[in-house]
Design an enzyme around this catalytic site. Sequence first.
Site, PDB file in Angstrom:
ATOM      1  N   ASP A 145       0.834  -1.200   0.000  1.00 24.30           N
ATOM      2  CA  ASP A 145       0.000   0.000   0.000  1.00 24.30           C
ATOM      3  C   ASP A 145       0.872   1.255   0.000  1.00 24.30           C
ATOM      4  O   ASP A 145       1.537   1.566   0.986  1.00 24.30           O
ATOM      5  CB  ASP A 145      -0.909  -0.015   1.230  1.00 24.30           C
ATOM      6  CG  ASP A 145      -2.004   1.042   1.193  1.00 24.30           C
ATOM      7  OD1 ASP A 145      -1.913   1.961   0.357  1.00 24.30           O
ATOM      8  OD2 ASP A 145      -2.938   0.943   2.001  1.00 24.30           O
ATOM      9  N   HIS A 152      -3.673  -0.690  -1.471  1.00 23.69           N
ATOM     10  CA  HIS A 152      -4.700  -0.002  -0.705  1.00 23.69           C
ATOM     11  C   HIS A 152      -6.066  -0.683  -0.803  1.00 23.69           C
ATOM     12  O   HIS A 152      -6.937  -0.447   0.025  1.00 23.69           O
ATOM     13  CB  HIS A 152      -4.798   1.451  -1.166  1.00 23.69           C
ATOM     14  CG  HIS A 152      -5.492   2.347  -0.195  1.00 23.69           C
ATOM     15  ND1 HIS A 152      -5.102   2.468   1.128  1.00 23.69           N
ATOM     16  CD2 HIS A 152      -6.584   3.153  -0.332  1.00 23.69           C
ATOM     17  CE1 HIS A 152      -5.896   3.319   1.740  1.00 23.69           C
ATOM     18  NE2 HIS A 152      -6.809   3.739   0.891  1.00 23.69           N
TER      19      HIS A 152
END
Length: 325
Positions: free
Chosen positions: A274, A303
């Site tokens: 992420d 994410h």
Amino acid sequence: MAQFDLPLSRLVSYRPPREEPDDFDEFWRATLAEQDERHPLEVSFDPVDTGLVQVLTEDVTFTGFGGQPVKGWFHRPAGAQPGLGVVVQFVGYNGGRGLAHETTLLAQAGYAVLVMDNRGQGGGKHLVGDTGDSFVTGPAVTGFITQGIDSPETYYYRRHFTDAVRAVRAARQHRLVDADRVLTCGASQGGALSLAAAALGGPVRGAVVDVPFLTHVRHATEITDAAPYSELVRYLGARRDRVEAAFRTLSYFDGVNLAARVGARGLFSVGLLDTICPPSAVYAAYNHYAGPKEMVVYPYNGHEHGQAYQEVEHLRFVREVLGAP
């Protein structure tokens, strides 16, 4: 993209010192007390026809920061009786409450769900919004993370976090809800709001905090070029004289400081790839979280973290924390 942050073996113990202002608690006590005094919570639940028959939905309006109306959806199983556990669900950056049928999963599982709209947001490609924000002040980069950042009193997230606290109160007022069976939930910006509502709004049973935004913020700006943190970087690149003032403002809203004030059971998730909410920023909040907690790790995801796989974890966690429907 390869892993760019600390290895998992170091993340699990990554617990940086909190950069917390001395008047953190007083700031939030005064903020919420002022809003309660000036703008009593008024909430309405109006039935809407979504075309669904097993889940019923009501259009929610409650009084948010500054007396401004905030919208939401309240979903519940058809035929539900009083005593429902409720999940207050918060939405990611630039999203809104969406169309009514988009957020009904937990209602299908037998729980009530209040989905709070984001003030001034909802213009992104996912989940449209219906709530404005009439308090925008000062110079800012396009987006929300720098709006009003010159002081904590004018900062956008002072309004937004206050809305989140009031959303929990609004959910408790529904005639079918058991006010003692409440859980907060959200991912990214929604994770920040979940932490804020759980920390500032009185006791809840649990908090789901997926890949949270606004945690360990200074550190995040130093290791990622991704938006929304890049909005803050661009702002500070132009306002060279405001760097320390901006980070002082952000310290009142940083999830690391909020996490240390939540005693409810917590479920976190992290994607080790992420770049939007870096893993070390997520673990900084997790490792300061005061309550019993668990982390779900997605080594090869960014994410988006677990998506439907994480929803399975939500269903398990909600049942364990709120009990069977």
